[in-house]
Design a protein around this motif. Sequence first.
Motif, PDB file in Angstrom:
ATOM      1  N   SER A   1       0.798  -1.224   0.000  1.00 14.86           N
ATOM      2  CA  SER A   1       0.000   0.000   0.000  1.00 14.86           C
ATOM      3  C   SER A   1       0.833   1.277   0.000  1.00 14.86           C
ATOM      4  N   LEU A   2       2.128   1.185   0.269  1.00 18.35           N
ATOM      5  CA  LEU A   2       2.954   2.381   0.409  1.00 18.35           C
ATOM      6  C   LEU A   2       2.988   3.177  -0.890  1.00 18.35           C
ATOM      7  N   GLY A   3       2.539   4.444  -0.797  1.00 16.09           N
ATOM      8  CA  GLY A   3       2.511   5.303  -1.967  1.00 16.09           C
ATOM      9  C   GLY A   3       3.501   6.448  -1.910  1.00 16.09           C
ATOM     10  N   ALA A   4       3.963   6.824  -0.688  1.00 16.77           N
ATOM     11  CA  ALA A   4       4.881   7.952  -0.542  1.00 16.77           C
ATOM     12  C   ALA A   4       5.907   7.623   0.533  1.00 16.77           C
ATOM     13  N   LEU A   5       7.181   7.810   0.198  1.00 19.56           N
ATOM     14  CA  LEU A   5       8.281   7.598   1.143  1.00 19.56           C
ATOM     15  C   LEU A   5       9.133   8.854   1.165  1.00 19.56           C
ATOM     16  N   VAL A   6       9.316   9.428   2.367  1.00 16.77           N
ATOM     17  CA  VAL A   6      10.062  10.672   2.535  1.00 16.77           C
ATOM     18  C   VAL A   6      11.188  10.431   3.525  1.00 16.77           C
TER      19      VAL A   6
ATOM     20  N   LEU B   1       4.748   2.427  -5.090  1.00 15.30           N
ATOM     21  CA  LEU B   1       5.301   3.708  -4.672  1.00 15.30           C
ATOM     22  C   LEU B   1       5.084   4.756  -5.756  1.00 15.30           C
ATOM     23  N   ARG B   2       4.514   5.894  -5.366  1.00 15.34           N
ATOM     24  CA  ARG B   2       4.236   6.974  -6.316  1.00 15.34           C
ATOM     25  C   ARG B   2       5.088   8.219  -6.059  1.00 15.34           C
ATOM     26  N   VAL B   3       5.480   8.436  -4.798  1.00 18.70           N
ATOM     27  CA  VAL B   3       6.233   9.635  -4.422  1.00 18.70           C
ATOM     28  C   VAL B   3       7.447   9.207  -3.614  1.00 18.70           C
ATOM     29  N   PHE B   4       8.627   9.679  -4.034  1.00 21.73           N
ATOM     30  CA  PHE B   4       9.857   9.382  -3.300  1.00 21.73           C
ATOM     31  C   PHE B   4      10.639  10.678  -3.115  1.00 21.73           C
TER      32      PHE B   4
ATOM     33  N   HIS C   1       6.278  12.003 -13.662  1.00 22.86           N
ATOM     34  CA  HIS C   1       5.675  13.252 -14.126  1.00 22.86           C
ATOM     35  C   HIS C   1       6.395  14.479 -13.587  1.00 22.86           C
ATOM     36  N   GLN C   2       6.925  14.379 -12.371  1.00 23.04           N
ATOM     37  CA  GLN C   2       7.499  15.557 -11.717  1.00 23.04           C
ATOM     38  C   GLN C   2       8.844  15.205 -11.104  1.00 23.04           C
ATOM     39  N   LEU C   3       9.850  16.038 -11.383  1.00 26.39           N
ATOM     40  CA  LEU C   3      11.206  15.807 -10.889  1.00 26.39           C
ATOM     41  C   LEU C   3      11.745  17.089 -10.271  1.00 26.39           C
ATOM     42  N   GLU C   4      12.285  16.977  -9.064  1.00 23.01           N
ATOM     43  CA  GLU C   4      12.947  18.107  -8.415  1.00 23.01           C
ATOM     44  C   GLU C   4      14.330  17.672  -7.953  1.00 23.01           C
ATOM     45  N   ILE C   5      15.345  18.426  -8.361  1.00 21.68           N
ATOM     46  CA  ILE C   5      16.725  18.132  -7.976  1.00 21.68           C
ATOM     47  C   ILE C   5      17.298  19.333  -7.240  1.00 21.68           C
ATOM     48  N   ASN C   6      17.786  19.105  -6.029  1.00 20.78           N
ATOM     49  CA  ASN C   6      18.485  20.125  -5.263  1.00 20.78           C
ATOM     50  C   ASN C   6      19.974  19.831  -5.373  1.00 20.78           C
ATOM     51  N   ILE C   7      20.696  20.709  -6.040  1.00 20.71           N
ATOM     52  CA  ILE C   7      22.118  20.470  -6.284  1.00 20.71           C
ATOM     53  C   ILE C   7      22.898  20.674  -4.991  1.00 20.71           C
TER      54      ILE C   7
ATOM     55  N   ARG D   1       5.762   8.666  -9.724  1.00 22.75           N
ATOM     56  CA  ARG D   1       5.268   9.840 -10.440  1.00 22.75           C
ATOM     57  C   ARG D   1       5.947  11.137  -9.988  1.00 22.75           C
ATOM     58  N   GLU D   2       6.423  11.192  -8.739  1.00 26.57           N
ATOM     59  CA  GLU D   2       7.096  12.378  -8.229  1.00 26.57           C
ATOM     60  C   GLU D   2       8.397  11.974  -7.551  1.00 26.57           C
TER      61      GLU D   2
END
Length: 509
Positions: A272-277, A295-298, A381-387, A353-354
């Motif tokens: 059931s896990l959809g988001a892991l932070v 998993l949809r959000v990591f 669908h969505q990608l965020e990279i913090n350099i 997806r994220e």
Amino acid sequence: MATDDFISNLPDEVLARIISGLPAIEAIRTTILSKRLKDVWRNVFRLDFDPKGVKKLSPRKQAVPAPNQRRSTVPVIQFGSNVCHDDGDDFDDTDKREEIARVVKNIDNVLLSHERNLISCRIVHLSNSYRNGDLEKWIKYLTSEKEVQELAFLCDDYQHEFHPKSLFGLGLNLPSGIFSCRTLQSLEFTNYDIRFHRPFHHCHNLKTLKLYHCDISTETLEAIVSSCGFIEHLSVCSSTSSLKQVRIFSQTVKTVELESLDLEGIYLSTQSLGALVLHSMKFPAKSMVIHAPNLRVFTATRKPITKNPYNFTRPSKQTKIAEILEYCTHLLTPVNYKANDPMEDPNLFKNLRELTIDLDLNDRREMLILCIVLQRCLSLHQLEINIKESRSEIEEATRNYSSVNNRLPYPETKLWEQRELCDCITFTLRHVSIKGFKGKDGEMEFPRHLITKCAKLERLEIWCNHDWSSEGGKATLGLLSLPRSSIDVSILLKPPPNLLVVLEDGSQP
């Protein structure tokens, strides 16, 4: 000339909803604004008790009236002491006990004077409230009489001026099943020593559990999650060394947030896990085993979201995000991984997806890891990279570029051009955000690749770092002139505050 009083003409339900967002003392203070607001506070949906926020109030004649008093009495809360301590004078233990007693008395009176069921209630208290049985009394009253849906408790001894600083000193030993209320859906505890799981027995309706700065063992946490059979959201932040591992095998948990934990391993197995932070974590990446096919959000970053008292949260002591990704993608094999187990899917990111991660786009190894990750993401669908630069200035200056480049059949800066296109870049990726951008050669290749190859891209945001150089600025502006694969893409450059100064040192566009 008379004017219409818009506020007074609002229905009671609307007024109660408006002042529900205020702290309890501020909500009750509204009674002095107009007769129309005299009793509205008694029907607010939320109550937030924080003694620190109201300690400076001037003393009044009485506390909130008890329910058997006349309703015409204007309620006044007295959280402050009759003695003013702002001048720095010392006061004895009697004053402290009186101060605590006033706080407890007024919380009781407010709860008894309040007339409707509550959506949420937050209580900041001192350890005396627990030892005197007030905490247990509040929980029973709120769950049985107020049918509260969200409860939050914070033991404030470690930062309150009346007590010496001490963390995790309050053992939470409450009756078995005290939280098994049919309406209770969310629980939050801050600064507690949670030694037993008995209070969480039969919490079949609890969906959210948040533990901040709590001392809890691996076995206790696992037992609590097991007792709460339908829990969906679990947050654990800044526990002590008692928490050696995080092991979750629930089939109802949808979101797991772990922050500022020093662990020996992480084991998650849940369909059931959809988001892991993961924020500011310290653990051996090889001891992380995750089976979460849906998993949809990591999210994995090295910047803490909440204030943390532990030294291991310093970036130099935290686990590198690149190492976490190496084991998540099975570039390296985790410990205790069963390759022949049909339940184990080596592609954790198949349905992702994220994705939000910290990476050094100037580091060849981390760039290769990013390539592999994007190849595994089939629906991103969505990608965020913090350099985050992984090398120090000394390492950067003494780095042997020739030996590094000899391992590749092409120059390092041609990495993205030589790799095969990822399916997500070709078909699914819509939004990309890159933060901490300096315009260096290594960093430039990835956004250049996105602009020219990402056919479905709709928005590309580049947040420039504060020490952006004039050369980096000119290189970054050059991205705007590249041919675009997507006709719908918007490229937004977020310059640092000193952009004009930087460009004036070189050339101005």
